[in-house]
Design an enzyme around this catalytic site. Structure first.
Site, PDB file in Angstrom:
ATOM      1  N   ARG A  80       0.855  -1.182   0.000  1.00 57.68           N
ATOM      2  CA  ARG A  80       0.000   0.000   0.000  1.00 57.68           C
ATOM      3  C   ARG A  80       0.894   1.235   0.000  1.00 57.68           C
ATOM      4  O   ARG A  80       1.563   1.543   0.990  1.00 57.68           O
ATOM      5  CB  ARG A  80      -0.907  -0.012   1.235  1.00 57.68           C
ATOM      6  CG  ARG A  80      -1.910  -1.160   1.242  1.00 57.68           C
ATOM      7  CD  ARG A  80      -2.817  -1.124   0.034  1.00 57.68           C
ATOM      8  NE  ARG A  80      -3.910  -2.100   0.096  1.00 57.68           N
ATOM      9  CZ  ARG A  80      -4.798  -2.286  -0.858  1.00 57.68           C
ATOM     10  NH1 ARG A  80      -4.710  -1.583  -1.989  1.00 57.68           N
ATOM     11  NH2 ARG A  80      -5.763  -3.167  -0.723  1.00 57.68           N
ATOM     12  N   ALA A  92     -10.625  -7.714  -0.545  1.00 54.64           N
ATOM     13  CA  ALA A  92     -11.557  -6.583  -0.504  1.00 54.64           C
ATOM     14  C   ALA A  92     -11.539  -5.873  -1.839  1.00 54.64           C
ATOM     15  O   ALA A  92     -10.630  -6.057  -2.647  1.00 54.64           O
ATOM     16  CB  ALA A  92     -11.171  -5.613   0.616  1.00 54.64           C
ATOM     17  N   GLU A 109     -14.678 -10.089  -5.850  1.00 55.49           N
ATOM     18  CA  GLU A 109     -13.368  -9.777  -5.283  1.00 55.49           C
ATOM     19  C   GLU A 109     -12.699 -11.018  -4.690  1.00 55.49           C
ATOM     20  O   GLU A 109     -11.482 -11.194  -4.790  1.00 55.49           O
ATOM     21  CB  GLU A 109     -13.508  -8.702  -4.206  1.00 55.49           C
ATOM     22  CG  GLU A 109     -13.894  -7.338  -4.743  1.00 55.49           C
ATOM     23  CD  GLU A 109     -12.829  -6.729  -5.646  1.00 55.49           C
ATOM     24  OE1 GLU A 109     -11.657  -7.173  -5.586  1.00 55.49           O
ATOM     25  OE2 GLU A 109     -13.158  -5.819  -6.426  1.00 55.49           O
ATOM     26  N   GLU A 113      -9.050 -11.872  -6.157  1.00 63.82           N
ATOM     27  CA  GLU A 113      -7.861 -11.710  -5.308  1.00 63.82           C
ATOM     28  C   GLU A 113      -7.403 -13.007  -4.661  1.00 63.82           C
ATOM     29  O   GLU A 113      -6.212 -13.164  -4.384  1.00 63.82           O
ATOM     30  CB  GLU A 113      -8.127 -10.672  -4.219  1.00 63.82           C
ATOM     31  CG  GLU A 113      -8.293  -9.263  -4.746  1.00 63.82           C
ATOM     32  CD  GLU A 113      -8.242  -8.207  -3.658  1.00 63.82           C
ATOM     33  OE1 GLU A 113      -8.177  -7.024  -3.997  1.00 63.82           O
ATOM     34  OE2 GLU A 113      -8.253  -8.572  -2.460  1.00 63.82           O
ATOM     35  N   GLU A 161      -1.859  -5.784  -7.091  1.00 64.47           N
ATOM     36  CA  GLU A 161      -2.457  -7.111  -6.920  1.00 64.47           C
ATOM     37  C   GLU A 161      -1.586  -8.220  -7.516  1.00 64.47           C
ATOM     38  O   GLU A 161      -1.695  -9.375  -7.101  1.00 64.47           O
ATOM     39  CB  GLU A 161      -3.846  -7.146  -7.547  1.00 64.47           C
ATOM     40  CG  GLU A 161      -4.861  -6.283  -6.796  1.00 64.47           C
ATOM     41  CD  GLU A 161      -6.239  -6.375  -7.411  1.00 64.47           C
ATOM     42  OE1 GLU A 161      -6.356  -6.865  -8.556  1.00 64.47           O
ATOM     43  OE2 GLU A 161      -7.207  -5.951  -6.744  1.00 64.47           O
TER      44      GLU A 161
END
Length: 221
Positions: A80, A92, A109, A113, A161
């Site tokens: 992040r 998420a 999602e 993910e 991702e």
């Protein structure tokens, strides 16, 4: 805000959705996902100016499976940039597909993910990260009865991702880690706390996956 304030019954308390009149709303900036707005709000005798981030809202998923030593949750690690951190998280994503119900966004999602589908979905909880400065609101889901998405249907990940790491961790161990302050991710912290509390009550606190969500402006009836 004093010792003389009335005593309240928690079972009677609930947030009260309903926006006060705004005397003009101006969009100051618009980004790829978020925006920045300014509104003059009538608080009932006083007009105030408030600036805030506009956000479509999001969903987060605590995917749970039985393990040899108890329940295990799927966790991911992702970079992040704003905080400069690779943090442990729950799968998420944003509510950025027009007309898509939140539970379908959660399923999308989880598949993208984590490469998982779930046969059982419930609402676990929810929260607004900073209601004084952003319209963001998040719904937490519990997903169980899990299966792998076939490799031929796996999503092509990009950006941060692409570097996601996934793993399974015992729910009780995650609970200890949350209480020790080892995670910064809000969905992970709240999801684990809610899941442990619900499990200890025989999962009696879970709500149907399509429960009303009046706290989110886009889903108010």
């Amino acid at each position: 805000m004093s010792l003389e304030s009335p005593r309240l019954r928690a079972q009677d308390m609930r947030d009260e959705p309903g926006q006060l009149p705004a005397i003009g709303v101006r969009q100051l900036a618009t980004g790829a996902v978020f925006g920045f707005a300014r509104a003059r709000v009538d608080l009932g005798g006083e007009i105030v100016t408030r600036e805030y981030v506009t956000h479509p809202g999001a969903v987060a998923i605590l995917a749970l499976r039985p393990g040899p030593d108890g329940d295990e949750a799927l966790v991911i690690k992702q970079y992040r940039h704003p905080l400069g951190i690779r943090e442990w998280e729950l799968p998420a994503g944003l509510l950025d597909v027009p007309g898509e119900p939140p539970w379908e966004a959660a399923a999308r999602e989880l598949a993208e993910e984590a490469g998982l589908t779930a046969g059982q979905w419930h609402v676990l909880g929810g929260y607004a990260p900073s209601p004084g400065m952003a319209t963001e609101i998040v719904r937490l889901y519990l997903a169980r009865d899990l299966s792998d998405v076939p490799s031929s249907r796996r999503a092509e990940l990009s950006g941060e991702e692409r570097g996601i790491e996934t793993g399974w961790a015992g729910l009780d161990g995650l609970h200890d880690a949350v209480l020790a302050g080892r995670f910064s991710n809000t969905p992970l912290n709240l999801g684990v706390l809610a899941a442990v509390a619900s499990r200890d009550r025989g999962w009696s606190t879970l709500r149907p996956y399509d429960s009303p969500w009046p706290e989110h402006p886009a889903y108010r009836e």
